[in-house]
Design a protein around this motif. Structure first.
Motif, short mmCIF file in Angstrom:
data_model
loop_
_atom_site.label_atom_id
_atom_site.label_comp_id
_atom_site.label_asym_id
_atom_site.label_seq_id
_atom_site.Cartn_x
_atom_site.Cartn_y
_atom_site.Cartn_z
N GLY A 258 60.57 -10.23 84.69
CA GLY A 258 59.63 -9.43 85.48
C GLY A 258 58.38 -10.21 85.82
N ASP A 259 57.32 -9.48 86.09
CA ASP A 259 56.08 -10.11 86.55
C ASP A 259 54.94 -9.45 85.79
OD1 ASP A 259 53.78 -10.81 87.84
OD2 ASP A 259 54.65 -10.66 89.85
N GLU B 138 51.11 0.60 75.28
CA GLU B 138 51.89 0.26 76.48
C GLU B 138 52.34 -1.19 76.47
OE1 GLU B 138 48.69 1.94 77.06
OE2 GLU B 138 49.91 3.73 76.72
N VAL B 139 51.55 -2.00 75.74
CA VAL B 139 51.83 -3.44 75.68
C VAL B 139 52.01 -3.85 74.23
CG1 VAL B 139 50.87 -5.75 76.11
CG2 VAL B 139 50.56 -3.94 77.82
N GLY B 140 52.93 -4.76 73.97
CA GLY B 140 53.11 -5.27 72.61
C GLY B 140 52.92 -6.78 72.56
N PHE B 141 52.11 -7.22 71.61
CA PHE B 141 52.01 -8.66 71.32
C PHE B 141 52.82 -8.88 70.04
CE2 PHE B 141 47.52 -9.77 73.20
CZ PHE B 141 47.97 -9.41 74.47
N ILE B 142 53.95 -9.56 70.14
CA ILE B 142 54.82 -9.71 68.98
C ILE B 142 54.51 -11.05 68.32
CG2 ILE B 142 57.19 -9.52 68.13
CD1 ILE B 142 56.22 -7.16 69.92
N LYS C 7 61.64 2.49 73.82
CA LYS C 7 61.04 2.94 75.08
C LYS C 7 60.94 1.77 76.04
CE LYS C 7 56.18 1.89 74.70
NZ LYS C 7 54.85 2.44 74.89
N LYS C 8 60.59 2.07 77.27
CA LYS C 8 60.38 0.99 78.23
C LYS C 8 58.91 0.58 78.19
CE LYS C 8 61.50 -0.69 82.76
NZ LYS C 8 62.34 -0.53 83.96
N TRP C 9 58.64 -0.64 77.78
CA TRP C 9 57.27 -1.13 77.67
C TRP C 9 56.75 -1.57 79.05
CZ3 TRP C 9 54.73 -1.56 72.86
CH2 TRP C 9 55.53 -1.27 71.73
N PRO D 288 64.04 -3.20 76.90
CA PRO D 288 63.60 -2.67 78.20
C PRO D 288 62.09 -2.82 78.37
CG PRO D 288 64.05 -0.87 76.66
CD PRO D 288 64.31 -2.14 75.92
N ALA D 289 61.69 -3.56 79.40
CA ALA D 289 60.25 -3.77 79.64
C ALA D 289 60.06 -4.20 81.09
CB ALA D 289 59.70 -4.84 78.71
N ARG D 290 58.95 -3.81 81.67
CA ARG D 290 58.66 -4.21 83.05
C ARG D 290 58.37 -5.71 83.12
NH1 ARG D 290 56.46 0.70 82.49
NH2 ARG D 290 57.65 2.26 83.65
#
Lengths: 308, 308
Positions: A154-155, A75-79, A96-98, A118-120
């Motif tokens: 986002g937050d 659900e979360v990515g650390f790039i 996808k939307k992360w 796309p990500a929250r």
């Protein structure tokens, strides 16, 4: 709320370190490597984590090569890939939307493209700690300092429990609101220390011990400040940059290492950002411009060596 | 008129080459070395001279270390030490009035002090040929080109027979009246090629093959032209400089070699001359200034290595 699974993409020193701390914090995490052999190696042998104290700890690893990684696995990515490699990841990140992505690159040019994903929540991670990858399966946490997290899109307050867990595991991960300021502060220091140590093949400490190098360090800090509209803070940034040289006197900068090993440097994302900003504003920054072309040229020579 | 005896002071590549040609021309000559061991070695083994054709020739040598050299032993001096070493020779050169002295240094800063030496004629020798010292007792004449002789003080027409003899022996030694022009032309090329190849650790050819280095080469040529009041000739000097890079594409410049071996470079006499001239005229030459401080700083690092 369930713990969101984290995919750490990139297995250099920072990637391995973050992965180690996630596992130490008992957080579900997957490590995504570029080379399939490294994933194999890590899955078989695990990761050896060396703490600041020198203590060793084995970490069990679930690794997968980027080529077979599916965005559904986290659900979360650390790039944590190098700044110039972010672009190549875009197609995979856009699938996808992360819930959240955190970008840990040096420099600032990669920031432009992040809004296409796309990500929250999209965060920057500003690394002010030392990590050393001793091998494909061994990483050391060296020196003090923190990792600063800033909300760019986002937050990210949903992830506060994750930062708290990492913090408890021993990694100082802290939220900042003035992330742009912090990023620029690091950029100014990097734009001075990295190209000079790379060009002169010297340790960081030489930039303050050698009077002539010291003079050039000052010019680069000054030009970076002027470019970023911070000309009134030159003394402060020079002191900060010199303090880094002092604290890391015996270290070889990443650009030194990259040039020595004929690897591509991060000059574009660090100094290249300043060059673009200065051009927009019509400011002349001759010393910055010199090191930019010099390191870009040496990158080009390195590419010839790599290509045989 | 009897043949005036020549003392060749300095036994680097140019010193050995000039000495070899003097002996091939059957001209009385003495070789003055810095290190006593080299004098010993040369007196015992002689000098092997390798012609452009690759043909080898043994040359018998009369050598003496500088410490036991007496000015009475020669009427003419060929000074071939590095530019920064000229000052230390002054006391020895001032001990008598020479018939003639010829100075073969790179750069132009050493010219200031030459007028302190008593001599009927003081000439500059502008070296546009290749010479390679393969060992203490072996020198090769590489590449074409000439050695240009200009009268700086007095009149050297007494030595015309000597130049003619050297010419007959195979060394193109030619008189020029516009020596300052020729010296500046060489200075401009040296001020661009030497620091860049030294900093980037590349062969001369890389400065025209690599687009980014090429850009910096152009900037340095431009700044040198502006400093010397030759801004209208930039294209001409750039073409000349690029032609040298092309002709010597596989060569390592003296500054590259000096930096690699932690020896003192000639930056002061070449780029330092431009820095002083620009300061006098209030001209900004940022790229030249960068490489000046960079190479001076690397010299300083080299000094630390030399001193252990």
């Amino acid at each position: 709320m369930e713990k969101p699974r984290v995919a750490v993409i990139g297995s250099g020193s920072i990637g391995l370190l973050l992965y180690a701390y996630l596992k130490l914090a008992n957080w579900p995490a997957l490590l995504v490597t570029n080379r399939p052999e490294q994933a194999d190696h890590l899955n078989k042998e695990g990761l050896t984590f060396v703490a600041k104290s020198g203590e060793h700890q084995p970490i069990s690893v679930t690794a997968t090569p980027l080529s077979s990684f599916s965005a559904e696995e986290a659900e979360v990515g650390f790039i944590t890939v190098k700044s110039f490699a972010v672009k190549a990841l875009l197609p995979q990140l856009q699938r996808k939307k992360w819930d959240g992505l955190v970008f840990f690159q040096n420099g600032m040019t990669h920031l432009e493209i992040l809004r296409q994903i796309p990500a929250r929540a999209i965060c920057c991670g500003i690394v002010e700690i030392g990590a050393k990858r001793e091998s494909d399966v061994r990483v050391q946490h060296t020196g003090d300092g923190a990792i600063w997290i800033g909300d760019m899109v986002g937050d990210s307050k949903n992830f506060d429990p994750m930062w708290a867990c990492l913090h408890n595991a021993g990694l100082k991960a802290q939220k900042v609101t003035n992330w742009q300021d912090k990023m620029e502060r690091k950029l100014i220091a990097n734009a001075a220390i990295n190209p000079l140590t790379g060009l002169f093949r010297v340790k960081n400490g030489a930039l303050i011990e050698n009077q002539l190098f010291s003079l050039l360090l000052k010019e680069l800090v000054k030009e970076a400040c002027v470019t970023l509209g911070r000309e009134r803070e030159v003394d402060e940034h020079l002191a900060y940059t010199r303090a880094i040289c002092d604290k890391t006197a015996n270290n070889l900068s990443s650009m030194y290492m990259d040039l020595t090993h004929h690897r591509r440097t991060e000059i574009e994302s660090i100094t290249g950002y300043l060059i673009k900003e200065a051009a927009k504003k019509g400011i002349e920054i001759p010393n910055t411009s010199f090191v930019y072309h010099a390191v870009m040229g040496m990158d080009e020579e390195g590419r010839k060596v790599r290509m045989g």
